[in-house]
Structure formats: C-alpha cells, structure tokens
Design a protein around this motif. Structure first.
Motif, PDB file in Angstrom:
ATOM      1  N   ARG A   1       0.835  -1.209   0.000  1.00 17.49           N
ATOM      2  CA  ARG A   1       0.000   0.000   0.000  1.00 17.49           C
ATOM      3  C   ARG A   1       0.870   1.259   0.000  1.00 17.49           C
ATOM      4  NH1 ARG A   1      -5.451  -1.404  -0.721  1.00 17.49           N
ATOM      5  NH2 ARG A   1      -5.832   0.813  -0.232  1.00 17.49           N
TER       6      ARG A   1
ATOM      7  N   THR B   1       1.635   4.173   2.257  1.00 19.00           N
ATOM      8  CA  THR B   1       0.916   4.095   3.536  1.00 19.00           C
ATOM      9  C   THR B   1       1.805   3.531   4.640  1.00 19.00           C
ATOM     10  OG1 THR B   1      -1.120   3.712   2.306  1.00 19.00           O
ATOM     11  CG2 THR B   1      -1.152   3.231   4.658  1.00 19.00           C
TER      12      THR B   1
ATOM     13  N   PRO C   1      -6.872   8.437  12.120  1.00 14.83           N
ATOM     14  CA  PRO C   1      -6.435   9.015  10.840  1.00 14.83           C
ATOM     15  C   PRO C   1      -6.505  10.538  10.893  1.00 14.83           C
ATOM     16  CG  PRO C   1      -8.642   8.097  10.641  1.00 14.83           C
ATOM     17  CD  PRO C   1      -8.152   7.730  12.013  1.00 14.83           C
TER      18      PRO C   1
ATOM     19  N   TYR D   1      -2.188   7.800   5.117  1.00 17.52           N
ATOM     20  CA  TYR D   1      -2.726   7.116   3.945  1.00 17.52           C
ATOM     21  C   TYR D   1      -2.290   7.835   2.671  1.00 17.52           C
ATOM     22  CZ  TYR D   1      -6.053  10.769   5.300  1.00 17.52           C
ATOM     23  OH  TYR D   1      -6.613  11.959   5.693  1.00 17.52           O
TER      24      TYR D   1
ATOM     25  N   ASP E   1      -8.305   6.162   0.390  1.00 13.35           N
ATOM     26  CA  ASP E   1      -7.907   6.474   1.761  1.00 13.35           C
ATOM     27  C   ASP E   1      -8.531   5.505   2.763  1.00 13.35           C
ATOM     28  OD1 ASP E   1     -10.395   7.527   1.153  1.00 13.35           O
ATOM     29  OD2 ASP E   1     -10.002   9.534   1.915  1.00 13.35           O
TER      30      ASP E   1
ATOM     31  N   ASP F   1      -6.624   2.218   2.519  1.00 14.38           N
ATOM     32  CA  ASP F   1      -5.339   2.273   3.215  1.00 14.38           C
ATOM     33  C   ASP F   1      -5.526   2.133   4.723  1.00 14.38           C
ATOM     34  OD1 ASP F   1      -3.975   2.625   0.840  1.00 14.38           O
ATOM     35  OD2 ASP F   1      -3.795   4.794   1.031  1.00 14.38           O
ATOM     36  N   CYS F   2      -6.563   2.778   5.256  1.00 19.77           N
ATOM     37  CA  CYS F   2      -6.783   2.733   6.705  1.00 19.77           C
ATOM     38  C   CYS F   2      -7.194   1.340   7.172  1.00 19.77           C
ATOM     39  CB  CYS F   2      -7.840   3.761   7.106  1.00 19.77           C
ATOM     40  SG  CYS F   2      -7.267   5.478   6.999  1.00 19.77           S
TER      41      CYS F   2
ATOM     42  N   SER G   1      -4.227  -0.863   7.132  1.00 19.94           N
ATOM     43  CA  SER G   1      -3.338  -0.573   8.265  1.00 19.94           C
ATOM     44  C   SER G   1      -3.789  -1.352   9.492  1.00 19.94           C
ATOM     45  CB  SER G   1      -3.336   0.926   8.570  1.00 19.94           C
ATOM     46  OG  SER G   1      -2.830   1.677   7.495  1.00 19.94           O
TER      47      SER G   1
END
Length: 710
Positions: free
Chosen positions: A435, A438, A461, A492, A514, A517-518, A521
């Motif tokens: 990613r 990220t 975030p 992100y 976004d 990506d979160c 994570s």
C-alpha cells in the motif's frame, strides 16, 4: 482515568517564538492554565554562555512582537482592557527597556492581525518605520449603508477578520498611515524591501471569480500571489494625510498560489524568495521554492526514490521569518518540512537549489523538528520533540567544516512519575505492505509487549486529507496511550511528505483509496500482533476528513470496529452551503472547480482582470456523486457505538452534518440508543481547541472507549 495526567501533559510549555541575540535567546512559550481555563504566554531569557534561564515572566496583553535587524529596537502591538474599553497600542522599545514611542491606535482601526497569514509586524532597514496589519475600522453612525455592507470573513480560525489594512508607522514623528492602492486584493505577510523604506513585498489574497472569499487556513491552493508595493514619494511627506497611495504590481502568475515572501541578502546582493503550489486542486500539494526571477529554486518532487527528499511541505506560515544562514563557503536558507511521518530541517543552497537534510533520524527517539524560531549568521533556534519527549528548544551551530552541532537550551520539566510513564511507551513507524506510501505511527506500552499482552488499539487518521500524522509530541495521543491503549496514527495515500504523485493519487478517490489504506493498516497491525479483533479491541477517533474516514470505516466494515469518536466530521459531502472551503467538496472528489488569480504584472483596475468562470453549483448530478462518496451512504450498516463532538461555530464543516448524523443514528438504533451520544461546544470552531472544550473532548473520549456513560 487520570485527569491529573491529562492536565500535566497539556500544561507542557510550547515554544511559540524566539529571538536570537548575540549571547541570549529571548523565548516565548504558550502554556495552558487549567485552573483559570486560559492559555497564557510566558517569556524567558536564556544565556548562551551558561545555558541558564531567567525565571518565567507572564506576557500580558501583547499581541505581537518584532525586533529590528540590529536587535536594538523592539516593536510591540498591545491590546489592553476589556472589550468595552479596549485600548490598542503600538510601542517601540530599545534594548535597555526604555519606551521610545507609544501610540494609541484604538480609534484608528480594529483588532491587530498576528496570525500566520497576515502577520506583517517588521522594521524597515533604516529602523525608522514599522509595518503591521489590522482590521479596518467599522462604521458606527446610525442608518449607515456602509455599516451593513456584506463583508466576507477569511474563514475558519480567523474569527473577526474581514477587512485587513496595511499600516505604516513612523515612530520618530508619531505618524501612522494606512496604505491605499487600486487592486481587489488584501495584503499580509508583508516585509520591507532591502535598504528601502518605500518598497514592500507582501502576499496578496484574492477572491474566486464569483467574489467568494474561500477559507485560507491550511488551504494553500487559493488565488494568492506575491506583490510589490511602492509608496508614492510625492505623498510620503504629506503630514496631514491618514493614508498613503501605493503603486502595486503582481510578481507571480495566476496559475500559482504563492505565499511567504522572504528577502535574503549576502555579499551585497538581495534575493526575494517565496513558495508556491498550483492554484486549485489539492489543498496541500507539494510546494516549490521560487526566487525573484520566478524560476524554481526547489521544484515539486513527483516520486522520490526511497529515502530521498520528497519535496517541500510547509505549515501555514510558510518559510521561517528569517531563513538565511551562512555555512562554510555557501549561502543557504533553512526550513522545517514534512518528510514522511516526521518534520525535519532542510538546508537549501541559494546557489543551485540543492537540498540537504540537517536532522536525519539518528536513534530510536524519532525526533520531529517542527519549527525554526530564529536564525543569525550560522546559528538557528529550533523546536523538536517526539511522542515520548515534550518540546525542546535547541540551538544549532553550523560549523565552518560542514559539521552541525545541536545543544538543548530549554526543555520542559516533568514530574518524575509522568516522565517515567512516558518512558514506558515505545514508538515506531510501520510500513503497510502493498500500500505504499501508507504507513502508521504505532505507540505501544513496553510492559504489555514484554508480557505479550495485546491492548485495545485506537486508530486516529488525520484530517485534510492532505495533512500528515507526525511523531511530534501530542498531549492527547500520549494521554490515550497512558490510559492503556495502543495508538495507531496512519498516513494514507494523499498524506503530505511522500511526493506529489501520492497527493494527486487521492483526488477523485476520497472514500475509497484512503479508506482502503486505513483498513489495511488495521489488518496489518492485527497480523503482526500489535492489535486484535473482537469487541472492544479496535477503536477509531478522528476529526474533519479523519471523521469522514471514520464514518466510512464503521459503515463499510461494521464487523471490525466497536466504537468511534468523531470531531466535527464530514458526513455528507453534498451539504456545503455554510463551508468556508466549498471548493474542497468539488476538487477532492474529482469534480472541476477552477481557480485563478490576477495575472502576472497586474497593476490596477485598468489592466486585465481575471478570466470569467461560471459559478459552481451543487446540481442533482453533483449531489448524487458526493452523496455516494460520503459516509452517509453507509449509515444503515453502522453498528459501532458513536460519540459526536461538535463545535457550533465551525465554519469549515457545517455543524449540521454531525447533528443530522446523530439523529439518523438515533432513528436507526432504537434498541440501543445509549450507544449514540453527542456533545455540542458553544463558540468552538473546527479544531475544538479551547482549553475547556479540548479537555472535555479527550476526557470524554477516554471514558467513551472505556464504556463509561455520562
């Protein structure tokens, strides 16, 4: 839960200004006084010979301070008294603490401007004049049409600022005049040209084509430019005039948003520098550094190689006020810049624009260098911190051999208990596989790691979306970590500090890229054993665009997250009527919202003006796209408990977005209404940064995650 821990963490002095003299640093600090529910400013003098500091003195009624180039004079803007009897004073002092001039300007203009966008307090090279910005005096006569004329504010964080006026004060003759000009622009960040009392360079702020004044805080894509103002010589000596006519000329092109003019002089030559970003589009694109001939000294970095300089990412104030240093055989400017998950200091050659990092990561402390307070010759005063080390004031000495040494000249004094607790935390930056770019900043408890205990994890975030989480000291983050949580601060795609390619990759992908990506994570933290699934183990907190991400995460992944705490969130991007950044809702979601400013060389109303652009209106088609890209589209799937924290004076995101979300969740959650709660903070804006409001926000957040009712 320890209220005392929160109070001590947030009471850590934060350096706000410093002035470097020959053997002394005069430093100002902001401290939070929970007893009086106020923020206070204190001052210390720090000897460079002994590294000892004088006792703290409270700075009272001072709005702004500036020293002359020689260091012999000090200008102070002071506001004293209550609101009914407010006195505004302009003072000039010498370095023997003798008051040389004091002018009462209470009846001349309104509030002084000392914010990052308009602050212009400075001396001319002759030290005879100072310039500053203040609010135009409002008409008071009854039945005045002018009194009710529509004036637009400059948006969130700039309350009470509508009509900035640039003033010139000749303190030796006690003459104060406003500077008048023929151009539809407001000036700030002004400074005198080299060896001149008649030439001023400034940042000019303009409206969009529909005369809408878009909010400027944290938005660097506005119609702004660098201007030259020349005071008319034939009016300079007219003693009875209250204004002076200026000839103005724009030095930058309309497709660039330019700010932060700085003059650096060396070997008898002077150069005007500034930073720019593209006008329109992302609010926080990579900056370019320019010189007077409008060629880039440091250009935008598109995709940096691993470990290489990713480009300039500056804060609201732009370049440091005095960025010039001499090192070895060369002349340079220095500036903090966002580089991945930290701030670092870079050295930029005035000869060829090459960039050198002065503060790389050298140990596990992950220090972040957030500000340069002052420079003089080969010395600079900086602020650094980490998530386990509060703010330090550091003196840098650039050696002739190319070396640099750093000495801590002031650090916060913590109780032994709090210092021990901060030492119990460990911080690292975790890259998220597949990613790039990220990554997340992970704060964990050392004892829990040794015992192989997995604590509940709060993911926070950042907003923006073109901002960044960094490893600088954050009292609220430390507070949550010390309350028994692992804290994850993800950066992100679209975060600053990684290159322009990744800024632009998010445009048109908000709510998808976004969010992806979160969630990845969180999944990676579970995979590596830093977090675990199950009720009460995965939690969320965030504000603004961070709140937008929370709404998506609990809506798209209802089985993953137990609880979420929102601060002034974007919930429905189609509802923009009261926002000071309406362009954000278009440009970030891939919809056209063109912006441009006055053209290069503009000198007044007789020259070409802006290109006409049709107004941007939320049509049914536009609303449909924004609705489906918003958290509101997923509200029917939300099962997490939700706490909403709303400032009723938020100009950036309409408070009704959070309020409507609250009522919609209440309607859907008939079986467990106690899982939805909302607090409203009167008079608070987007950041919820008032002393009482901030304390309630974070104490209630901790209680909410602990499952405690009010």
């Amino acid at each position: 839960m320890s209220t005392e821990t929160y109070d001590e963490l947030t009471a850590v002095p934060v350096p706000t200004a410093a002035f470097l003299h020959d053997h002394v640093i005069q430093a100002h600090f902001s401290i939070i006084d929970h007893g009086r529910n106020v923020k206070r400013t204190i001052s210390k003098s720090i000897s460079l010979d002994s590294l000892t500091a004088t006792p703290s003195e409270e700075v009272i009624d001072v709005v702004n301070t500036a020293y002359s180039a020689s260091g012999k004079l000090k200008a102070i803007l002071r506001e004293a008294g209550d609101e009914k009897e407010k006195k505004r004073l302009v003072e000039i002092w010498n370095n023997d603490s003798i008051l040389l001039a004091c002018k009462d300007v209470s009846d001349v203009h309104g509030i002084f401007y000392a914010d990052a966008f308009f602050d212009s307090l400075c001396f001319s090279d002759s030290e005879k004049y100072i310039t500053y910005v203040a609010e135009k005096k409002k008409p008071t006569e009854k039945n005045s049409f002018e009194k009710f004329k529509y004036s637009q504010p400059f948006g969130e964080g700039l309350v009470g600022k509508y009509t900035p006026v640039l003033f010139l004060f000749d303190w030796q003759t006690d003459r104060l005049v406003s500077l008048d000009y023929d151009a539809p622009v407001w000036f700030g960040q002004a400074l005198f040209g080299p060896s001149s009392d008649d030439k001023i360079f400034a940042t000019g702020y303009e409206t969009a084509s529909d005369e809408r004044l878009l909010g400027i805080k944290s938005c660097y894509n506005r119609p702004t430019g660098i201007w030259e103002l020349i005071i008319a010589h034939d009016e300079k000596n007219t003693t009875d005039a209250d204004s002076l006519k200026c000839h103005v000329s724009k030095l930058t092109a309309s497709h660039l948003s330019c700010r932060s003019p700085r003059v650096v002089s060396s070997n008898g030559e002077s150069t005007l520098l500034w930073v720019s970003q593209p006008t329109g589009g992302a609010h926080g694109a990579t900056s370019a550094l320019h010189s007077l001939d409008i060629t880039s000294s440091v250009d935008t970095v598109w995709e940096p190689a691993e470990g290489d300089f990713p480009g300039l990412y500056l804060l609201d104030s732009g370049l440091p006020r005095t960025p010039y240093v001499h090192w070895g055989e060369g002349d340079y400017i220095v500036t903090p810049t966002n580089w991945g998950s930290r701030f670092t200091i870079v050295l930029i050659s005035l000869y060829d624009g090459t960039v050198k990092e002065l503060t790389p990561v050298v140990d596990e402390k992950l220090m972040s260098w957030s500000a340069i307070m002052a420079t003089k010759e080969n010395k600079l005063v900086c602020v650094r911190s980490s998530l386990t080390n509060p703010f330090e004031l550091v003196l840098g000495d650039l050696g002739a051999s190319g070396s640099v040494s750093w000495n801590v000249v002031h650090k916060a004094v913590l109780s032994e208990q709090l210092q021990s607790r901060l030492n119990s935390l460990t911080v690292k930056i975790v890259s998220i596989p597949n990613r790039f770019p990220t990554e997340t900043i992970l704060i964990q408890d050392k004892a829990a790691l040794q015992d192989h205990k997995i604590l509940p994890c709060i993911s926070i975030p950042h907003g923006g979306p073109h901002g960044a989480n960094v490893v600088s000291f954050s009292a609220p983050v430390c507070f949550l970590a010390l309350e028994g949580y692992t804290v994850s601060l993800p950066n992100y795609t679209g975060s600053t500090g990684y290159g322009e390619k990744y800024i632009r990759a998010l445009i048109g992908q908000c709510g998808q890229l976004d969010v992806g990506d979160c969630i990845e994570s969180v999944r990676h933290l579970v995979k590596i054993g830093a977090a675990k699934e199950g009720r009460g183990n995965l939690l969320l907190a965030g504000g603004s665009h961070g709140g937008f991400l929370l709404g998506h995460l609990i809506g798209q992944y209802p089985e993953v997250f137990t609880s979420a705490v929102f601060r002034n969130p974007v919930i429905s991007a189609g509802e923009i009527s009261t926002s000071d950044i309406q362009d954000w809702y278009f440009s970030e979601f891939g919809l056209d919202y063109p912006l441009s400013s006055l053209p290069l060389g503009y000198t007044g109303p007789s020259t070409a003006s802006k290109v006409a652009i049709p107004p941007r209106i939320v049509t049914p088609e536009v609303y449909s796209k924004l609705y489906h890209a918003s958290p509101i589209a997923h509200i029917h799937k939300v099962t997490a408990s939700v706490l909403l924290l709303i400032g009723d004076s938020d100009q950036r995101v309409a408070p009704t977005q959070g309020i409507n979300y609250y009522h919609a969740l209440k309607a859907l959650r008939t079986n467990s209404p106690d899982d939805i709660e909302m607090l409203i903070f009167p008079g608070e804006g987007h950041p919820l940064e008032g002393v009482e409001a901030s304390k309630v926000v974070w104490l209630r957040t901790a209680k909410w995650f602990n499952g405690e009712a009010v």
